[in-house]
Motif scaffolding. Structure first.
Motif, PDB file in Angstrom:
ATOM      1  N   ALA A  62       0.686  -1.126  -0.083  1.00  0.00           N
ATOM      2  CA  ALA A  62      -0.057   0.033   0.096  1.00  0.00           C
ATOM      3  C   ALA A  62       0.978   1.336   0.126  1.00  0.00           C
ATOM      4  O   ALA A  62       0.827   2.020  -0.751  1.00  0.00           O
ATOM      5  N   ALA A  63       1.869   1.304   0.686  1.00  0.00           N
ATOM      6  CA  ALA A  63       2.703   2.366   0.858  1.00  0.00           C
ATOM      7  C   ALA A  63       3.491   2.711  -0.386  1.00  0.00           C
ATOM      8  O   ALA A  63       3.537   3.796  -0.893  1.00  0.00           O
ATOM      9  N   ILE A  64       3.831   1.789  -1.172  1.00  0.00           N
ATOM     10  CA  ILE A  64       4.784   1.634  -2.320  1.00  0.00           C
ATOM     11  C   ILE A  64       3.784   2.288  -3.514  1.00  0.00           C
ATOM     12  O   ILE A  64       4.129   3.418  -4.334  1.00  0.00           O
ATOM     13  N   SER A  65       2.404   1.864  -3.450  1.00  0.00           N
ATOM     14  CA  SER A  65       1.526   2.248  -4.476  1.00  0.00           C
ATOM     15  C   SER A  65       0.946   3.483  -4.313  1.00  0.00           C
ATOM     16  O   SER A  65       0.952   4.138  -5.180  1.00  0.00           O
ATOM     17  N   ALA A  66       0.654   4.062  -3.067  1.00  0.00           N
ATOM     18  CA  ALA A  66       0.327   5.506  -2.927  1.00  0.00           C
ATOM     19  C   ALA A  66       1.313   6.421  -3.354  1.00  0.00           C
ATOM     20  O   ALA A  66       1.110   7.363  -3.681  1.00  0.00           O
ATOM     21  N   LEU A  67       2.544   6.053  -2.607  1.00  0.00           N
ATOM     22  CA  LEU A  67       3.749   7.010  -3.021  1.00  0.00           C
ATOM     23  C   LEU A  67       4.025   7.102  -4.714  1.00  0.00           C
ATOM     24  O   LEU A  67       4.089   8.335  -5.109  1.00  0.00           O
ATOM     25  N   THR A  68       3.886   5.980  -5.330  1.00  0.00           N
ATOM     26  CA  THR A  68       4.081   6.172  -6.614  1.00  0.00           C
ATOM     27  C   THR A  68       2.813   6.770  -7.277  1.00  0.00           C
ATOM     28  O   THR A  68       2.953   7.557  -8.221  1.00  0.00           O
ATOM     29  N   LEU A  69       1.446   6.635  -6.791  1.00  0.00           N
ATOM     30  CA  LEU A  69       0.551   7.357  -7.531  1.00  0.00           C
ATOM     31  C   LEU A  69       0.711   8.861  -7.117  1.00  0.00           C
ATOM     32  O   LEU A  69       0.238   9.771  -8.140  1.00  0.00           O
ATOM     33  N   TRP A  70       1.037   9.229  -6.144  1.00  0.00           N
ATOM     34  CA  TRP A  70       0.870  10.681  -5.757  1.00  0.00           C
ATOM     35  C   TRP A  70       2.400  11.179  -6.414  1.00  0.00           C
ATOM     36  O   TRP A  70       2.026  12.374  -7.154  1.00  0.00           O
TER      37      TRP A  70
END
Length: 241
Positions: A224-232
């Motif tokens: 979740a952290a990797i995905s959210a950082l990538t999208l942001w």
């Protein structure tokens, strides 16, 4: 070229003595000798080229030569993550550094499944990731703090992307489109068991919080952290430049 994070001030002609760990790394692991060059950064003075002036297994001395890149920083983005077990937390910190977070703030929530963290080790992991990725600073890893206290002292003007696993929030990219580009941000990732009802209610009521969904599947905290950082980064960060 090998890059090293150091605490010393950097300027042309400065002489630096590395500690035992970095000295062993250069002399024994990477087998560098007198006259070889490395890149140095400290998060303040930019990146500098330096040459190895003296080499020993326990002590390496460097001479700073010239400025290679002036100091620069990435987007103003924090990652707030609930404590999880050590292996996943270490991955989160490493990837947060790689993906450009300025700080990693550790939170204790109602359903946190870990109660302590070795912040010194996590800070070292962040430094190693910064060395490898070419960034000129190292994200700060903050001591764990209860989520309610963290929210009580929230920085004015910083928006919060609240990754809500409940399933009724808008997708991240859609939610981000309605916010201003220049705002400083933080991303909040909950524990493996999710936020408690009272935590979720408080987060939903915060005027600076933007609830968002990371999709239809239940993700572990590191994913979740990797995905959210990538999208942001794709929507608001330096991936657009």
């Amino acid at each position: 070229m090998i890059r090293l994070f150091v605490q010393d001030p950097l300027s042309a002609g400065a002489a630096l003595a590395l500690g035992p760990e970095q000295s062993r790394y250069l002399s024994s692991v990477m087998r560098r000798g007198v006259g070889d060059q490395v890149a140095l950064f400290n998060g303040r003075d930019g990146e500098w080229l330096a040459t190895l002036a003296e080499v020993g297994k326990r002590a390496v001395k460097l001479e700073v030569l010239l400025l290679a890149r002036p100091q620069a920083s990435g987007p103003d983005l924090d990652l707030v993550v609930a404590l999880v077990k050590r292996p996943r937390l270490e991955v989160i910190v490493e990837k947060a550094a790689e993906l450009g977070a300025q700080r990693v703030r550790l939170a204790l929530t109602d359903r946190t499944n870990a109660d302590r963290a070795n912040v010194g080790r996590l800070q070292a992991i962040a430094a190693e990731a910064a060395e490898q990725t070419g960034r000129l600073d190292v994200p700060q890893v903050c001591e764990p703090l209860r989520l309610d206290k963290l929210l009580d002292g929230w920085e004015a003007g910083r928006r919060l992307l609240f990754c809500d696993e409940a399933g009724d929030a808008r997708p991240v990219l859609e939610a981000l489109r309605e916010t201003a580009d220049e705002d400083p941000w933080a991303i909040l990732i909950g524990p493996e068991g999710g936020f408690s009802p009272s935590e979720r209610e408080r987060l939903r009521a915060l005027p600076y919080a933007t609830p968002a969904s990371l999709g239809p599947r239940i993700l572990r905290a590191d994913t979740a952290a990797i995905s959210a950082l990538t999208l942001w980064q794709a929507a608001r960060g330096d991936w657009r430049t």
